[in-house]
Enzyme design. Structure first.
Site, PDB file in Angstrom:
ATOM      1  N   ARG A   1     -10.116  -0.045  15.590  1.00 23.29           N
ATOM      2  CA  ARG A   1     -10.045   0.808  14.398  1.00 23.29           C
ATOM      3  C   ARG A   1     -11.067   0.306  13.380  1.00 23.29           C
ATOM      4  NH1 ARG A   1      -4.339   1.356  11.214  1.00 23.29           N
ATOM      5  NH2 ARG A   1      -4.846  -0.804  10.664  1.00 23.29           N
TER       6      ARG A   1
ATOM      7  N   LYS B   1       0.845  -1.205   0.000  1.00 21.70           N
ATOM      8  CA  LYS B   1       0.000   0.000   0.000  1.00 21.70           C
ATOM      9  C   LYS B   1       0.878   1.253   0.000  1.00 21.70           C
ATOM     10  CE  LYS B   1      -0.254  -0.310   5.043  1.00 21.70           C
ATOM     11  NZ  LYS B   1      -1.088  -0.704   6.187  1.00 21.70           N
TER      12      LYS B   1
ATOM     13  N   TYR C   1      16.986  29.286   9.383  1.00 20.95           N
ATOM     14  CA  TYR C   1      15.812  29.988   9.899  1.00 20.95           C
ATOM     15  C   TYR C   1      15.794  29.977  11.421  1.00 20.95           C
ATOM     16  CZ  TYR C   1      13.645  30.214   5.264  1.00 20.95           C
ATOM     17  OH  TYR C   1      13.374  30.490   3.965  1.00 20.95           O
TER      18      TYR C   1
ATOM     19  N   MET D   1      12.706  24.333   3.177  1.00 21.31           N
ATOM     20  CA  MET D   1      11.899  23.636   2.173  1.00 21.31           C
ATOM     21  C   MET D   1      12.760  22.852   1.177  1.00 21.31           C
ATOM     22  SD  MET D   1       9.040  25.121  -0.477  1.00 21.31           S
ATOM     23  CE  MET D   1       7.854  25.674   0.718  1.00 21.31           C
TER      24      MET D   1
HETATM   25  C1  LIG Z   1      -0.276  -1.785   6.794  1.00 13.39           C
HETATM   26  C2  LIG Z   1      -0.856  -3.034   7.296  1.00 13.39           C
HETATM   27  C3  LIG Z   1      -0.040  -4.153   7.528  1.00 13.39           C
HETATM   28  C4  LIG Z   1       1.472  -4.096   7.442  1.00 13.39           C
HETATM   29  O1  LIG Z   1       1.956  -3.454   8.600  1.00 13.39           O
HETATM   30  P1  LIG Z   1       3.525  -3.414   8.927  1.00 13.39           P
HETATM   31  O2  LIG Z   1       3.590  -2.880  10.302  1.00 13.39           O
HETATM   32  O3  LIG Z   1       4.129  -2.487   7.931  1.00 13.39           O
HETATM   33  O4  LIG Z   1       4.021  -4.796   8.782  1.00 13.39           O
HETATM   34  C5  LIG Z   1      -0.655  -5.340   7.881  1.00 13.39           C
HETATM   35  N1  LIG Z   1      -2.006  -5.402   8.035  1.00 13.39           N
HETATM   36  C6  LIG Z   1      -2.809  -4.336   7.858  1.00 13.39           C
HETATM   37  C7  LIG Z   1      -4.276  -4.481   8.054  1.00 13.39           C
HETATM   38  C8  LIG Z   1      -2.265  -3.112   7.507  1.00 13.39           C
HETATM   39  O5  LIG Z   1      -3.065  -2.063   7.349  1.00 13.39           O
END
Ligand SMILES: *Cc1c(COP(=O)(O)O)cnc(C)c1O
Length: 360
Positions: free
Chosen positions: A131, A35, A255, A303
């Site tokens: 969640r 992802k 800055y 930046m």
């Molecule tokens: C992103 C995600 C993972 C992978 O998590 P990591 O900590 O990067 O291994 C696994 N399961 C779900 C549902 C996720 O959203």
């Protein structure tokens, strides 16, 4: 010459890390979690690099899955949050996307859908993360509803850990027990382990699918050298020294003058800033690796640029020196610690301005 802000992605490292995660979880199969553009590494390139070895891929939404299918990726792709609107179901069913179902809204939409092919469902339980997912007391009923549907080909049991990166937390064991006990005698494969749980082998027994993410990219979510050492950092984030000067005692840098010289000091300016994804919160002293030597940033990240200590190169012309922001010599975790964030956020945060180069 062009401005240098480059991420060099080692695809072989990604493959090795994936295979390492599989060996830790064997005989479980592994969803390679790609992802968020493969945590900033490039989803298509990563999927292609893993195509001979990956059992399946995991993404956050259908847009990410379509990108992979359009690029010719053939593996099953799990939508970790399922669909967001019911009109996605047609594509899901016709393109072998596996689909999380985490609430009754989704379940009702699936019931109402007319599909050409039944869908492989990953039924999500909220075992304590709070969640997504059905509560344990709702879970068997959700499973029953799904198992009666002609729109459903198979049901995998799924949950997610909240604290698997914290070895002192009792939650991982508690969640595992609640998950396994709630599934009870229901048939189907199960999946709960993320990277942390894979590294620590937190799930014993029934455990057909693991879902490693961050470890594929070579960053350990757990601060433990033994667990981290087999992982190979996949990304080297680099820029160059573009300017140098020597400043006097009591002169400050950048800055708001956040860093002040205690003695005459040679400093340099590097072509990287928060608009590239280098964190603005990186504090004074965050390590960088310049032309083979460890150094540090001075003052606030701006930046497009950041200043660094060049006192170790007092006699040299440093213009054009390579600067590694993270990679083999500076771990992304170290930079994350200095910026009060996590490696995930840094890796995902590279912007369009950073060019990517792939090595096999
Ligand atoms: C992103 C995600 C993972 C992978 O998590 P990591 O900590 O990067 O291994 C696994 N399961 C779900 C549902 C996720 O959203």
């Amino acid at each position: 010459m062009a401005r240098t802000a480059t991420a060099i992605i080692n695809l072989n490292a990604i493959k090795q890390n994936y295979l390492h995660s599989k060996s830790l979880a064997a005989p479980a199969k592994a969803i390679a979690t790609i992802k968020a553009n493969a945590y900033g590494h490039g989803a298509i390139e990563v999927a292609n690099a893993l195509t001979d070895v990956a059992d399946a891929f995991g993404v956050a939404c259908i847009e990410e899955a379509i990108e992979l299918r359009d690029a010719g990726i053939k593996q099953p792709i799990l939508l970790l949050e399922g669909f967001f609107t019911a009109d996605e179901l047609e594509y899901i069913s016709e393109n072998n996307l596996w689909c999380a179902i985490h609430n009754q809204h989704q379940l009702d939409a699936l019931k109402a859908a007319k599909l050409k092919q039944p869908v492989n469902v990953w039924l999500k339980m909220d075992s304590g993360m709070h969640r997504l997912g059905f509560l344990p007391k709702e879970y068997a009923d959700a499973w029953q509803q799904l198992s009666n549907l002609e729109q459903v080909a198979s049901i995998t049991h799924m949950s997610h850990f909240s604290s698997a990166d914290d070895l002192s937390s009792p939650l991982t064991k508690k969640q595992t027990e609640l998950f396994i006990n709630t599934i009870g005698e229901l048939p189907g494969e199960i999946s709960i382990a993320n990277s942390s749980a894979v590294l620590t082998k937190a799930v014993k027994g029934r455990n057909q699918w693991v879902r490693p993410g961050i470890i594929i990219y070579g960053s350990s979510p757990i601060d433990d050298d033994e667990l981290a050492s087999p992982l190979i950092p996949a990304m080297t984030f680099k820029a160059k020294v573009i300017s140098q000067r020597t400043i006097n005692k009591d002169e400050s840098v950048g800055y708001n003058g956040l860093w002040t010289a205690e003695e005459t000091t040679k400093i340099g300016t590097v072509s990287i800033g928060y608009a590239d994804g280098y964190p603005r919160h990186a504090e004074n002293g965050t390590p960088v690796f310049i032309n083979g030597k460890k150094s540090q940033i001075l003052g606030r990240v701006s930046m497009d640029m950041v200043m660094v200590d060049l006192s170790m190169f007092e006699q040299q012309d440093c213009i054009g020196f390579d600067v590694e922001l993270w990679g083999d010599n500076i771990s992304v975790n170290e930079v994350a610690n200095c910026a009060e964030t996590i490696s995930y956020s840094l890796l995902c945060g590279l912007t369009r301005r950073v060019s990517k180069t792939y090595i096999k």
